[in-house]
Design an enzyme around this catalytic site. Structure first.
Site, mmCIF file in Angstrom:
data_model
loop_
_atom_site.group_PDB
_atom_site.id
_atom_site.type_symbol
_atom_site.label_atom_id
_atom_site.label_comp_id
_atom_site.label_asym_id
_atom_site.label_seq_id
_atom_site.Cartn_x
_atom_site.Cartn_y
_atom_site.Cartn_z
ATOM 1 N N ARG A 107 -38.345 -2.993 15.181
ATOM 2 C CA ARG A 107 -37.919 -1.601 15.029
ATOM 3 C C ARG A 107 -36.401 -1.502 14.961
ATOM 4 O O ARG A 107 -35.855 -0.731 14.157
ATOM 5 C CB ARG A 107 -38.438 -0.780 16.223
ATOM 6 C CG ARG A 107 -37.949 0.650 16.299
ATOM 7 C CD ARG A 107 -38.482 1.527 15.217
ATOM 8 N NE ARG A 107 -39.918 1.375 15.025
ATOM 9 C CZ ARG A 107 -40.625 2.024 14.113
ATOM 10 N NH1 ARG A 107 -40.022 2.872 13.295
ATOM 11 N NH2 ARG A 107 -41.925 1.834 13.984
ATOM 12 N N ASN A 371 -41.767 -1.549 23.907
ATOM 13 C CA ASN A 371 -43.217 -1.442 23.800
ATOM 14 C C ASN A 371 -43.654 -1.438 22.348
ATOM 15 O O ASN A 371 -42.912 -1.874 21.474
ATOM 16 C CB ASN A 371 -43.761 -0.254 24.581
ATOM 17 C CG ASN A 371 -45.035 -0.640 25.333
ATOM 18 O OD1 ASN A 371 -46.025 -1.025 24.727
ATOM 19 N ND2 ASN A 371 -44.987 -0.557 26.644
ATOM 20 N N HIS A 373 -43.988 0.579 19.801
ATOM 21 C CA HIS A 373 -43.131 1.122 18.747
ATOM 22 C C HIS A 373 -41.905 0.244 18.521
ATOM 23 O O HIS A 373 -41.440 0.111 17.384
ATOM 24 C CB HIS A 373 -42.701 2.549 19.108
ATOM 25 C CG HIS A 373 -42.169 3.320 17.935
ATOM 26 N ND1 HIS A 373 -40.826 3.488 17.717
ATOM 27 C CD2 HIS A 373 -42.806 3.947 16.927
ATOM 28 C CE1 HIS A 373 -40.651 4.209 16.628
ATOM 29 N NE2 HIS A 373 -41.833 4.497 16.118
ATOM 30 N N CYS A 374 -41.419 -0.378 19.566
ATOM 31 C CA CYS A 374 -40.197 -1.190 19.474
ATOM 32 C C CYS A 374 -40.390 -2.479 18.687
ATOM 33 O O CYS A 374 -39.417 -3.035 18.167
ATOM 34 C CB CYS A 374 -39.697 -1.546 20.875
ATOM 35 S SG CYS A 374 -39.455 -0.137 21.962
ATOM 36 N N ILE A 375 -41.630 -2.965 18.590
ATOM 37 C CA ILE A 375 -41.871 -4.254 17.928
ATOM 38 C C ILE A 375 -42.457 -4.065 16.533
ATOM 39 O O ILE A 375 -42.844 -5.048 15.891
ATOM 40 C CB ILE A 375 -42.777 -5.171 18.764
ATOM 41 C CG1 ILE A 375 -44.141 -4.527 19.013
ATOM 42 C CG2 ILE A 375 -42.097 -5.537 20.078
ATOM 43 C CD1 ILE A 375 -45.145 -5.451 19.690
#
Length: 382
Positions: A107, A371, A373-375
């Site tokens: 992200r 989490n 969304h971050c990956i």
């Protein structure tokens, strides 16, 4: 890849909403022991669950450092039975790309994609400095991560708008696809990002590169979020003019004041189309998630890397979910938070009609510092 010398707003491009149709999702294979541990099995299980759900519905682009290329290919192959796809479908739904990186936060280090009315898709390269550079960054070295966006666009054939040296991470922006972009002041105005620019100058950059008409500046994010409180952990669009906001009713929790400040701000604002913003509260886990001694023993930190401590509170939030075609992938924390997990799923099922709402065991991703969304980074369908 062609490097463009214009800007998205001049060319009629804008950042679509994440819930718009995807061509695919970019992820990075997790290997850093300071994020995913010496024993990466927990993280790989969670990543694998996400890979599987993505490949059922859209294409997965998996970037992997060259030293782990064969391992990553074998790992994806092991997921084939769980996808339920035919062999030909499975092979078409995945692409493993050898690109070196410093970690797996797609992200934040991947391109931000923009589209126009004719169906063209282009990417934006921002400067990445490990969430704060020498001021309060989390790594000592981040050159590979900073180079990843351009390398991916070159591989995939997307023309590139180069916004460097402007520092921005994908987790610090959310778009409704209709001219409104959300950010947090705590992140974008932090001294480690663009200290020479004023708030007004930063806002203008966002409008130029994201094709935005209105920037919503939430004051704060999630307590103890080491990204200086990315917006994607505290608030997300579920539709134009409609958001979910991380929440707690516990006035003794330090999160209460942070969420309340953003709630009051959003109540006072309208979006780019002049709509009042509908706010849905999405409670954080009832029980705090803390670093245990066992967790700490599994880490292997590099020199200059941000260290963790036993008892440290992790920035757990259900808002850090991810839309894929036809579904929503929602972090689940388990243990004492089983009831909290169920509550989050029920809320999102009501807010996302027509989508399957899928819980993903995500504590091992949270241990890495972010989490779901971050990956993940969406690539919109043109």
């Amino acid at each position: 890849m062609k490097r463009l010398h214009t800007t998205p707003d001049k060319d009629g491009f804008f950042m679509p909403a994440e819930f718009a149709e995807h061509e695919g999702t970019l992820m990075i294979y997790p290997t850093r022991p300071g994020s995913w541990g010496k024993d990466r099995s927990g993280a790989l299980n969670s990543f694998g669950r996400i890979h599987t759900e993505i490949m059922k519905r859209e294409k997965l682009f998996l970037a992997v450092s060259s030293d782990f290329y064969d391992e990553a290919c074998g790992f994806l192959e092991s997921l084939f039975p769980a996808t339920g796809l035919s062999r030909s479908e499975f092979d078409m739904r995945k692409e493993v790309i050898a690109i070196d990186s410093d970690d797996a936060w797609a992200r934040d280090v991947g391109p931000t994609f923009v589209v126009d009315g004719d169906g063209s898709v282009r990417g934006i390269n921002w400067s990445f400095n490990a969430w704060g550079g020498e001021y309060d960054g989390l790594y000592a070295d981040w050159d590979k991560d900073d180079a990843l966006a351009c390398k991916f666009m070159e591989h995939a054939g997307y023309d590139c708008y180069d916004a460097a040296p402007f520092v921005l991470e994908g987790g610090s922006i959310h778009s409704d696809g209709e001219g409104t972009v959300m950010v947090t002041e705590s992140c974008l105005l932090s001294k480690g990002r663009n200290p020479s620019l004023s708030k007004e100058e930063i806002e203008e950059k966002l409008k130029i590169y994201l094709g935005a008409e209105k920037i919503l500046w939430l004051p704060r994010g999630i307590y103890n979020d080491e990204t200086n409180e990315h917006v994607d952990n505290v608030c997300a669009f579920v539709a134009p003019g409609e958001v979910v906001l991380a929440w707690t009713d516990d006035r003794n929790d330090p999160q209460y004041e942070l969420s309340f400040a953003s709630y009051e701000y959003l109540k006072s604002q309208k979006d780019a189309k002049g709509r009042e913003i509908v706010i849905h509260k999405l409670p954080i886990p009832d029980h705090r998630i803390l670093i245990t001694e066992r967790d700490l023993d599994n880490y292997e930190f590099e020199e200059g890397e941000d260290f963790r401590e036993v008892g440290e509170r992790l920035a757990a939030s259900y808002v850090n979910y991810y839309y894929i075609n036809g579904a929503v992938l929602v972090p689940m924390f388990g243990g004492a938070n089983e009831n909290s997990d169920k509550r989050a799923l029920e809320i999102l099922k009501k807010l996302c009609p027509g989508r399957e709402v899928i819980g993903i065991p995500a504590r091992d991703i949270l241990l890495g510092g972010g989490n779901i969304h971050c990956i993940t980074q969406q690539i919109p369908r043109g």
